[in-house]
Scaffold this motif. Sequence first.
Motif, PDB file in Angstrom:
ATOM      1  N   VAL A 175       0.779  -1.609  -0.054  1.00  0.00           N
ATOM      2  CA  VAL A 175       0.213  -0.317  -0.335  1.00  0.00           C
ATOM      3  C   VAL A 175       1.344   1.157  -0.169  1.00  0.00           C
ATOM      4  O   VAL A 175       1.840   1.608   0.509  1.00  0.00           O
ATOM      5  N   TYR A 215       0.733   5.137   0.881  1.00  0.00           N
ATOM      6  CA  TYR A 215      -0.242   6.306   1.216  1.00  0.00           C
ATOM      7  C   TYR A 215       0.606   7.624   1.193  1.00  0.00           C
ATOM      8  O   TYR A 215       0.587   7.766   0.512  1.00  0.00           O
ATOM      9  N   ARG A 245      -3.593   4.613  -2.543  1.00  0.00           N
ATOM     10  CA  ARG A 245      -4.837   5.731  -1.687  1.00  0.00           C
ATOM     11  C   ARG A 245      -4.388   6.683  -1.719  1.00  0.00           C
ATOM     12  O   ARG A 245      -5.791   7.713  -0.958  1.00  0.00           O
ATOM     13  N   GLN A 301     -10.157   4.921   7.250  1.00  0.00           N
ATOM     14  CA  GLN A 301     -10.125   2.848   7.178  1.00  0.00           C
ATOM     15  C   GLN A 301      -8.860   3.253   6.616  1.00  0.00           C
ATOM     16  O   GLN A 301      -8.050   4.161   6.054  1.00  0.00           O
ATOM     17  N   SER A 302      -8.493   2.278   6.527  1.00  0.00           N
ATOM     18  CA  SER A 302      -7.172   1.871   5.812  1.00  0.00           C
ATOM     19  C   SER A 302      -7.496   0.639   5.252  1.00  0.00           C
ATOM     20  O   SER A 302      -8.267  -0.463   5.082  1.00  0.00           O
ATOM     21  N   LEU A 303      -6.555   0.107   4.267  1.00  0.00           N
ATOM     22  CA  LEU A 303      -6.179  -0.933   3.551  1.00  0.00           C
ATOM     23  C   LEU A 303      -4.711  -1.819   3.649  1.00  0.00           C
ATOM     24  O   LEU A 303      -3.711  -1.648   4.724  1.00  0.00           O
TER      25      LEU A 303
HETATM   26  O1  LIG Z   1      -4.833   2.137   4.595  1.00  0.00           O
HETATM   27  C1  LIG Z   1      -3.114   1.908   4.564  1.00  0.00           C
HETATM   28  C2  LIG Z   1      -2.121   2.859   4.704  1.00  0.00           C
HETATM   29  C3  LIG Z   1      -0.400   2.746   5.020  1.00  0.00           C
HETATM   30  N1  LIG Z   1      -0.564   1.344   5.175  1.00  0.00           N
HETATM   31  C4  LIG Z   1      -1.849   0.101   5.031  1.00  0.00           C
HETATM   32  O2  LIG Z   1      -0.889  -0.266   4.881  1.00  0.00           O
HETATM   33  N2  LIG Z   1      -2.839   0.902   4.748  1.00  0.00           N
END
Ligand SMILES: O=c1cc[nH]c(=O)[nH]1
Length: 176
Positions: A98, A100, A129, A151-153
């Motif tokens: 991910v 960010y 993201r 939210q997060s991934l």
């Molecule tokens: O949403 C996110 C942001 C940073 N790192 C992640 O693994 N997920």
Amino acid sequence: MPTTNQDFDAEALYRALLEQVRAGLANVPDAAIVGIHSGGAWLAERLAADLDLKGRLGFIDVSFYRDDYARKGLHPDVKPTHIGFNVDGATIVLVDDVLYTGRTTRAAINVLFDYGRPACIKLAALADRGGRELPVAPDFVGVTTTLAGRQSLSLARDASGQLSLTIEEDNADSEQ
Ligand SMILES: O=c1cc[nH]c(=O)[nH]1
Ligand SMILES: O=P(O)(O)OC[C@H]1O[C@H](OP(=O)(O)OP(=O)(O)O)[C@H](O)[C@@H]1O
């Protein structure tokens, strides 16, 4: 932590990422793949296998290079950084799950330069993201999406190696 029903097909995203990296590395000499622990390392392993670059595969743990290291201390689960190829002159695909703020990417680039002077570093991420705080952009990306701040991934890998990418909701503020 509950997940929403908008989760992604991580295997399809991986295949899209693979084809971009394959095209990007066509006719590139001294190509190498380096994954950032943990999720980026899982992806890098698969990319290196699929691109016949297993002998040019490395892993980075950015724990000591994080800009919040002094404030937060060390993550308890530090994994080994291992770069077993010559970084000098290499074209390195740096892989994260991910993207960010871009701070992890910055830290990983610093690690790479401790090992030598690459010809070029390209960035691959399964998911972007948004929310960048540094001038960092992916060269290869599975999906670009926008998430709310709460939210997060999260990338997971099951025992068979199957990847899943889920959106998690941080309900900390609403649980009172
Ligand atoms: O949403 C996110 C942001 C940073 N790192 C992640 O693994 N997920
Ligand atoms: O662009 P950034 O804002 O730096 O965020 C991206 C990083 O965040 C996550 O790692 P995290 O630090 O949560 O550790 P993890 O890999 O153990 O989940 C993710 O795996 C990326 O490496």
